[in-house]
Motif scaffolding. Structure first.
Motif, PDB file in Angstrom:
ATOM      1  N   ALA A  70       0.864  -1.187   0.000  1.00 46.08           N
ATOM      2  CA  ALA A  70       0.000   0.000   0.000  1.00 46.08           C
ATOM      3  C   ALA A  70       0.897   1.232   0.000  1.00 46.08           C
ATOM      4  CB  ALA A  70      -0.918   0.002   1.213  1.00 46.08           C
ATOM      5  N   LEU A  71       0.795   2.036  -1.053  1.00 46.55           N
ATOM      6  CA  LEU A  71       1.663   3.196  -1.240  1.00 46.55           C
ATOM      7  C   LEU A  71       0.959   4.486  -0.847  1.00 46.55           C
ATOM      8  CD1 LEU A  71       4.292   4.508  -2.374  1.00 46.55           C
ATOM      9  CD2 LEU A  71       3.141   4.571  -4.604  1.00 46.55           C
ATOM     10  N   ILE A  72       1.627   5.260   0.018  1.00 50.19           N
ATOM     11  CA  ILE A  72       1.194   6.623   0.328  1.00 50.19           C
ATOM     12  C   ILE A  72       1.901   7.522  -0.679  1.00 50.19           C
ATOM     13  CG2 ILE A  72       1.098   8.427   2.082  1.00 50.19           C
ATOM     14  CD1 ILE A  72       1.643   6.026   4.105  1.00 50.19           C
ATOM     15  N   GLU A  73       1.188   7.976  -1.674  1.00 50.77           N
ATOM     16  CA  GLU A  73       1.808   8.642  -2.818  1.00 50.77           C
ATOM     17  C   GLU A  73       1.699  10.161  -2.684  1.00 50.77           C
ATOM     18  OE1 GLU A  73       2.075   7.804  -7.620  1.00 50.77           O
ATOM     19  OE2 GLU A  73       0.236   7.299  -6.545  1.00 50.77           O
ATOM     20  N   ARG A  74       2.397  10.715  -1.698  1.00 57.68           N
ATOM     21  CA  ARG A  74       2.438  12.175  -1.564  1.00 57.68           C
ATOM     22  C   ARG A  74       3.110  12.793  -2.774  1.00 57.68           C
ATOM     23  NH1 ARG A  74       5.599  15.785   3.089  1.00 57.68           N
ATOM     24  NH2 ARG A  74       5.058  17.823   2.185  1.00 57.68           N
ATOM     25  N   LEU A  75       4.222  12.177  -3.204  1.00 52.25           N
ATOM     26  CA  LEU A  75       4.922  12.592  -4.412  1.00 52.25           C
ATOM     27  C   LEU A  75       4.654  11.552  -5.492  1.00 52.25           C
ATOM     28  CD1 LEU A  75       8.319  13.599  -2.755  1.00 52.25           C
ATOM     29  CD2 LEU A  75       6.485  15.137  -3.472  1.00 52.25           C
ATOM     30  N   ALA A  76       4.389  11.997  -6.694  1.00 51.56           N
ATOM     31  CA  ALA A  76       4.037  11.086  -7.782  1.00 51.56           C
ATOM     32  C   ALA A  76       5.096  10.009  -7.977  1.00 51.56           C
ATOM     33  CB  ALA A  76       3.836  11.860  -9.076  1.00 51.56           C
ATOM     34  N   ALA A  77       4.643   8.765  -8.073  1.00 44.97           N
ATOM     35  CA  ALA A  77       5.544   7.630  -8.294  1.00 44.97           C
ATOM     36  C   ALA A  77       4.990   6.806  -9.443  1.00 44.97           C
ATOM     37  CB  ALA A  77       5.659   6.801  -7.023  1.00 44.97           C
ATOM     38  N   ARG A 101      -3.010   2.258  -3.552  1.00 42.31           N
ATOM     39  CA  ARG A 101      -2.281   3.526  -3.521  1.00 42.31           C
ATOM     40  C   ARG A 101      -3.261   4.658  -3.243  1.00 42.31           C
ATOM     41  NH1 ARG A 101       0.321   3.163  -9.207  1.00 42.31           N
ATOM     42  NH2 ARG A 101       1.701   4.809  -8.436  1.00 42.31           N
ATOM     43  N   ALA A 102      -2.769   5.678  -2.534  1.00 36.68           N
ATOM     44  CA  ALA A 102      -3.560   6.866  -2.230  1.00 36.68           C
ATOM     45  C   ALA A 102      -2.592   7.958  -1.805  1.00 36.68           C
ATOM     46  CB  ALA A 102      -4.572   6.593  -1.130  1.00 36.68           C
ATOM     47  N   GLU A 103      -3.051   9.198  -1.795  1.00 34.73           N
ATOM     48  CA  GLU A 103      -2.187  10.313  -1.434  1.00 34.73           C
ATOM     49  C   GLU A 103      -1.921  10.380   0.058  1.00 34.73           C
ATOM     50  OE1 GLU A 103      -3.499  14.032  -2.975  1.00 34.73           O
ATOM     51  OE2 GLU A 103      -3.494  13.356  -5.061  1.00 34.73           O
ATOM     52  N   THR A 104      -2.808   9.841   0.872  1.00 31.59           N
ATOM     53  CA  THR A 104      -2.634   9.857   2.321  1.00 31.59           C
ATOM     54  C   THR A 104      -2.886   8.469   2.883  1.00 31.59           C
ATOM     55  OG1 THR A 104      -4.945  10.339   2.879  1.00 31.59           O
ATOM     56  CG2 THR A 104      -3.508  12.230   2.376  1.00 31.59           C
ATOM     57  N   ILE A 105      -2.310   8.209   4.052  1.00 29.37           N
ATOM     58  CA  ILE A 105      -2.533   6.900   4.671  1.00 29.37           C
ATOM     59  C   ILE A 105      -3.983   6.754   5.117  1.00 29.37           C
ATOM     60  CG2 ILE A 105      -1.807   7.651   6.977  1.00 29.37           C
ATOM     61  CD1 ILE A 105      -0.628   4.823   7.365  1.00 29.37           C
ATOM     62  N   GLU A 106      -4.606   7.872   5.510  1.00 31.51           N
ATOM     63  CA  GLU A 106      -6.000   7.793   5.934  1.00 31.51           C
ATOM     64  C   GLU A 106      -6.894   7.215   4.842  1.00 31.51           C
ATOM     65  OE1 GLU A 106      -4.292  11.354   8.263  1.00 31.51           O
ATOM     66  OE2 GLU A 106      -4.046  10.421   6.285  1.00 31.51           O
ATOM     67  N   GLU A 107      -6.583   7.536   3.579  1.00 37.98           N
ATOM     68  CA  GLU A 107      -7.377   7.002   2.465  1.00 37.98           C
ATOM     69  C   GLU A 107      -7.148   5.508   2.262  1.00 37.98           C
ATOM     70  OE1 GLU A 107      -7.598  10.021  -1.031  1.00 37.98           O
ATOM     71  OE2 GLU A 107      -5.716  10.432   0.030  1.00 37.98           O
ATOM     72  N   LEU A 108      -6.094   4.977   2.879  1.00 38.90           N
ATOM     73  CA  LEU A 108      -5.783   3.557   2.752  1.00 38.90           C
ATOM     74  C   LEU A 108      -6.399   2.713   3.869  1.00 38.90           C
ATOM     75  CD1 LEU A 108      -2.024   3.850   1.734  1.00 38.90           C
ATOM     76  CD2 LEU A 108      -3.874   3.024   0.268  1.00 38.90           C
ATOM     77  N   TYR A 109      -7.000   3.350   4.865  1.00 37.87           N
ATOM     78  CA  TYR A 109      -7.557   2.601   5.991  1.00 37.87           C
ATOM     79  C   TYR A 109      -8.553   1.525   5.551  1.00 37.87           C
ATOM     80  CZ  TYR A 109      -5.613   6.123   9.260  1.00 37.87           C
ATOM     81  OH  TYR A 109      -4.784   6.942   9.983  1.00 37.87           O
ATOM     82  N   PRO A 110      -9.473   1.823   4.622  1.00 35.52           N
ATOM     83  CA  PRO A 110     -10.409   0.768   4.210  1.00 35.52           C
ATOM     84  C   PRO A 110      -9.704  -0.452   3.603  1.00 35.52           C
ATOM     85  CG  PRO A 110     -11.245   2.909   3.553  1.00 35.52           C
ATOM     86  CD  PRO A 110      -9.833   3.131   4.016  1.00 35.52           C
TER      87      PRO A 110
END
Length: 250
Positions: free
Chosen positions: A215-222, A230-239
């Motif tokens: 699970a990638l926290i993608e603050r910077l584009a990868a 993948r999501a911009e924040t870890i909170e969006e990855l909780y589900p």
């Protein structure tokens, strides 16, 4: 030793411990080291470049000068603020010893509570809600100094079954993950390990090669990353984390 049927691996900086304070301290100490060794180093130059690279701080609100623009082009593909600071500093002639001292200094300030950080909203509640069969492990390249203090300050220490510091990612990550899987007789079920972090090549790619979930926290584009989630924040990855952890074990 208790055996777990699933393993959740979390990175530290940018995942569990949020805030740009630590990397700005690192950049400031690099600036000080360069100024003391060269004499002509502009005050705050590395810090300015890092702030602009991250899109943070007042510096990012003003047009960069020619030197800063060139530096931003140089560090443009860096994975995070630390790698951007290091890459730019090396172009200015900094030594390995100076970089090491700057990083150690930033961690010392973190341990002393001099750097502002925060935990992701709701992370403690998420970790506390996971099934007992899930082992929660912190794996970080950071040294021991600062990590345990921060986990306590962030009120997250109680949720971790193990904390592995100075992991030497990415080179050291395969051995860490393999040892975790073997310890819980999960070598043949790597999908029962989920690695969460903000740097694909450090935190996730070694796990993906083993067949684990990522699970990638993608603050910077990868764009080259291929995580499971993948999501911009870890909170969006909780589900996604909750769904993985709730999957029935064989």
């Amino acid at each position: 030793m208790a055996h777990f049927s699933q393993i959740l691996v979390l990175d530290f900086d940018g995942t569990v411990c949020l805030g740009d304070g630590p990397v700005f301290v690192y950049a400031r100490l690099i600036d000080e080291a360069l100024a003391s060794s060269s004499g002509g180093h502009p005050v705050g130059l590395v810090g300015d470049v890092v702030a602009r690279f991250l899109g943070a701080g007042e510096e990012a609100d003003h047009e960069p000068n020619e030197m800063v623009s060139a530096a931003l082009e140089l560090v443009g593909t860096s994975a995070d603020g630390y790698s951007a600071a290091e890459k730019f500093a090396r172009s200015l002639g900094i030594t390995d010893a100076q970089l090491s001292a700057a990083y150690t200094g930033s961690r010392r300030d973190l341990a002393a509570g001099l750097v502002e950080t925060h935990a992701p909203a709701g992370l403690g509640a998420l970790l506390g809600s996971l099934p007992a069969r899930v082992q929660i492990v912190l794996v970080t390249n950071a040294p021991d100094a600062g990590v345990h203090q921060q986990l306590t300050t962030l009120e997250l220490a109680e949720y971790f079954d193990d904390v592995i510091t100075s992991a030497g990612k990415p080179a050291g990550m395969p051995a860490v993950l393999a040892a975790l899987l073997e310890a819980h007789q999960l070598t043949d079920h790597p999908e029962r390990l989920l690695s969460v972090g903000d740097i694909w090549q450090n935190d996730l790619e070694p796990a993906a090669r083993l067949g684990a979930e990522t699970a990638l926290i993608e603050r910077l584009a990868a764009p080259g990353a291929r995580p499971t989630y993948r999501a911009e924040t870890i909170e969006e990855l909780y589900p996604a984390i909750t769904a993985w952890a709730s999957a029935s074990s064989a």
